[in-house]
Design a protein around this motif. Structure first.
Motif, PDB file in Angstrom:
ATOM      1  N   UNK A  71       0.812  -1.215   0.000  1.00 26.89           N
ATOM      2  CA  UNK A  71       0.000   0.000   0.000  1.00 26.89           C
ATOM      3  C   UNK A  71       0.846   1.266   0.000  1.00 26.89           C
ATOM      4  N   UNK A  72       1.918   1.269   0.777  1.00 26.64           N
ATOM      5  CA  UNK A  72       2.784   2.451   0.868  1.00 26.64           C
ATOM      6  C   UNK A  72       3.865   2.330  -0.194  1.00 26.64           C
ATOM      7  N   UNK A  73       3.558   2.758  -1.396  1.00 28.55           N
ATOM      8  CA  UNK A  73       4.486   2.699  -2.521  1.00 28.55           C
ATOM      9  C   UNK A  73       5.113   4.069  -2.740  1.00 28.55           C
ATOM     10  N   UNK A  74       6.052   4.105  -3.672  1.00 33.11           N
ATOM     11  CA  UNK A  74       6.747   5.357  -3.969  1.00 33.11           C
ATOM     12  C   UNK A  74       5.793   6.459  -4.457  1.00 33.11           C
ATOM     13  N   UNK A  75       4.840   6.161  -5.317  1.00 31.53           N
ATOM     14  CA  UNK A  75       3.902   7.228  -5.705  1.00 31.53           C
ATOM     15  C   UNK A  75       3.096   7.771  -4.526  1.00 31.53           C
ATOM     16  N   UNK A  76       2.699   6.883  -3.597  1.00 32.29           N
ATOM     17  CA  UNK A  76       1.957   7.345  -2.412  1.00 32.29           C
ATOM     18  C   UNK A  76       2.837   8.231  -1.544  1.00 32.29           C
ATOM     19  N   UNK A  77       4.083   7.838  -1.371  1.00 36.18           N
ATOM     20  CA  UNK A  77       5.005   8.629  -0.554  1.00 36.18           C
ATOM     21  C   UNK A  77       5.237  10.001  -1.179  1.00 36.18           C
ATOM     22  N   UNK A  78       5.438  10.022  -2.489  1.00 34.52           N
ATOM     23  CA  UNK A  78       5.621  11.306  -3.181  1.00 34.52           C
ATOM     24  C   UNK A  78       4.360  12.164  -3.096  1.00 34.52           C
ATOM     25  N   UNK A  79       3.201  11.525  -3.182  1.00 31.15           N
ATOM     26  CA  UNK A  79       1.940  12.264  -3.090  1.00 31.15           C
ATOM     27  C   UNK A  79       1.809  12.933  -1.717  1.00 31.15           C
ATOM     28  N   UNK A  80       2.116  12.195  -0.652  1.00 32.74           N
ATOM     29  CA  UNK A  80       2.041  12.756   0.698  1.00 32.74           C
ATOM     30  C   UNK A  80       3.075  13.863   0.867  1.00 32.74           C
ATOM     31  N   UNK A  81       4.272  13.630   0.371  1.00 36.14           N
ATOM     32  CA  UNK A  81       5.362  14.598   0.533  1.00 36.14           C
ATOM     33  C   UNK A  81       5.037  15.920  -0.149  1.00 36.14           C
TER      34      UNK A  81
END
Length: 611
Positions: A71-81
């Motif tokens: 669930x916590x993928x690179x696109x999700x991390x970038x989106x949150x950041x």
């Protein structure tokens, strides 16, 4: 990814007693920080909390079967950041959300509400929040920013919020409530670097009103005599820990020497006995001070509970000594010996638990703790079987000796020994036959069968499951080490005298401060007296600081020239490669949709011209 090295700020002494003017400057400093946050970041931190809440809820709906790593993928991390505008408080906000879910789970457990599916969803949200917070930490390149703003800066959601916490505090509270929570974040390399900086004094708290308010990077000298003048060395958690270890090891040595020559009369025995009771008195004073500060939860740890038992034993022993001195009795010396014989049963375990900051011992204790937790059901079943069969044998023997209380008490002791032999796989069938020739033998055989075969068969799988959990022993130890360091940091005050030096503080320093206040003359007197009291520890700590500084400097020299190789084929795991492929496919699909929309616009224009 290269990291910006730590920038050494001017050294700020928080150990030495400051004057009233300095206290007022500290208060103004505190008000400045709070006013700054209230004017600039209260709205931002609440907005970030809403963003994080919506993201986690969309990622982990009720009934999801995906794990946190999917669930916590690179696109999700970038989106949150990007949506949190790269704000340093985002790590704190994510952990704050996880802590809130944990409190909801605890409340549901208390009132027996919430189904298994709902609890499973909330636990998965906590795990996703931990993983997201850990990955967000790696998005920041500046190590000074990471240490002083992201992990240790205290945040609040409004100007009326007095419970200001930082990211490390929230993570350790997650871990203290449930060891399965917080481990993923606290065992991260970057977080452990910050924890180790706190442990060694490379990151230190400023103290106001006997509580940490802020953290800064001190400037430690590489010269021995400069470090010898620095009283801040005494407040480094590692040095405080070494003083505690030294005090308990010295107490064990003194107790051993005193009990070896107990029957012989020597002049040194009186000095050893006096030193032993003096150390116990200093330990009791220190725990009373911590009990007043933290309440009864201070004794919820096993090591503190063992200390409480040791204190009780020595208080009883000292009472017997005074009673024998006032009214001599021949039976009291033997009773005194029996009381002292109980001390090693708890003292050795107390010292062993104290050494958990050393990595080999800490990992070993973590593994033992995991095994004991998993095998708790075995000990519960064993206790129930013991109590049930004890009552059965009592009923069996009650008809034979109903009128003789003394003989009945003797038989109860015999039954107790009989059942203990069965637990130790040394059954005593002749004694069971004496109780009742046939039924007693069958009852005792059934008891031995349950204890030795059935419950032992349950114990072995429990031991195996203790070694096959999701979290490894090194990860659990690192989380425990972070919890230990943060607990030591929270206990730091401006006046910190560990045992046995706290006795000197109560005799020479506290009365002067109570009578004359904290003016500059008293501060000078206290600083001079503190240097005299801690002269030998300061020599040892100054030498350790110089040696560690040289070691770190040599390590930095070895690592300073690192050439980045962009064409190096670094191996990647399958999940990481799959995530990158999916991310690229999503980008291609997005580009195709944009091209398709442009083509439709062009076709609409061309159709209009044809008409």
């Amino acid at each position: 990814m290269s990291r910006t090295p730590l920038i050494s700020d001017p050294q700020h002494s928080y150990y030495s007693i400051t004057s009233e003017n300095d206290d007022s400057s500290n208060k103004s400093f505190n008000n400045y920080n709070y006013d700054e946050q209230s004017n600039n970041s209260f709205e931002e931190i609440n907005e970030n909390l809403s963003i994080i809440r919506d993201i986690i809820r969309n990622l982990v709906p009720l009934g999801t079967i995906k794990v946190a790593e999917d669930l916590i993928t690179e696109p999700v991390i970038d989106y949150v950041f990007e949506n949190c505008r790269r704000d340093p408080n985002m790590v704190f906000v994510v952990l704050y959300y996880a802590r809130g879910i944990q409190e909801i789970i605890k409340a549901d457990d208390d009132d027996l509400s919430g189904g298994p599916a709902l609890i499973g969803m909330r636990r998965k949200r906590i795990e996703c929040s931990e993983l997201l917070a850990r990955e967000l930490v790696h998005k920041f390149d500046d190590q000074e920013l990471l240490f002083t703003k992201i992990l240790t800066k205290r945040y609040a959601f409004s100007q009326y919020d007095e419970t200001r916490k930082n990211a490390l505090d929230l993570a350790t509270r997650l871990y203290s409530e449930n060891s399965d929570h917080g481990t993923l974040f606290l065992s991260d390399d970057e977080v452990q670097a910050c924890v180790y900086a706190l442990w060694t004094g490379h990151l230190m708290p400023r103290i106001s009103d006997n509580s940490p308010i802020d953290y800064y990077i001190p400037k430690h000298s590489q010269h021995f005599f400069e470090n010898l003048k620095d009283l801040d060395l005494l407040c480094i958690p590692r040095n405080q820990y070494l003083l505690d270890v030294f005090a308990y090891v010295a107490f064990l040595i003194i107790y051993t020497l005193f009990t070896i020559n107990y029957d012989e009369v020597h002049v040194i025995d009186s000095y050893l006995e006096g030193s032993m009771y003096l150390l116990i008195f200093s330990f009791i004073l220190n725990d009373i001070h911590l009990l007043r500060k933290y309440g009864i939860k201070h004794f919820l740890y096993l090591r503190k509970f063992l200390s409480f038992i040791i204190y009780a034993i020595f208080i009883v022993d000292l009472t017997l000594r005074f009673r024998n001195f006032i009214n001599p009795d021949k039976t009291l010396p033997s009773l005194h010996r029996k009381v002292l014989s109980l001390v090693p049963l708890f003292l050795h375990w107390r010292i062993l638990l104290l050494l958990d900051a050393f990595q080999p011992i800490g990992r070993w204790l973590t593994q033992i703790s995991r095994i004991l937790k998993k095998s708790m059901s075995y000990y519960i079943l064993l206790s129930l079987a013991f109590i049930a069969f004890f009552q059965s044998f009592i009923v069996l023997e009650s008809n034979k000796h109903s009128g003789d209380n003394e003989l009945g008490d003797k038989n109860e002791w015999e039954i107790f020994k009989l059942l203990i032999k069965g637990i130790l796989i040394a059954p005593d069938f002749p004694t069971a036959n004496k109780m009742d020739h046939r039924f007693g033998f069958l009852l005792y055989s059934f008891y031995v069968f349950i204890v030795s075969i059935i419950l032992f068969a349950v114990l072995l799988p429990l031991f195996m499951t203790a070694l096959t959990t999701r979290r490894t022993v090194p990860e659990e130890y690192l989380a425990h080490f972070a919890f230990l360091v943060l607990r030591e940091v929270r206990q730091q005050t401006r006046y910190n005298y560990p045992p046995p030096f706290n006795i000197l503080y109560y005799i020479f320093i506290l009365p002067i401060c109570c009578i004359f206040g904290r003016n500059r003359n008293v501060c000078t007197y206290v600083n001079i007296l503190s240097r005299i009291i801690f002269f030998i520890p300061l020599i040892i700590f100054a030498w350790i600081q110089v040696q560690l500084g040289k070691h770190n400097q040599d390590k930095d020299i070895r690592d300073v020239d690192v050439k980045e190789l962009s064409d190096l084929p670094i191996p990647k795991d399958e999940k990481q490669m799959l995530r990158e492929i999916l991310y690229k496919l999503n980008a291609i699909n997005e580009q195709q949709r944009k091209v398709q929309s442009k083509l439709e616009v062009i076709e609409s224009h061309l159709g209009g011209y044809s008409v």
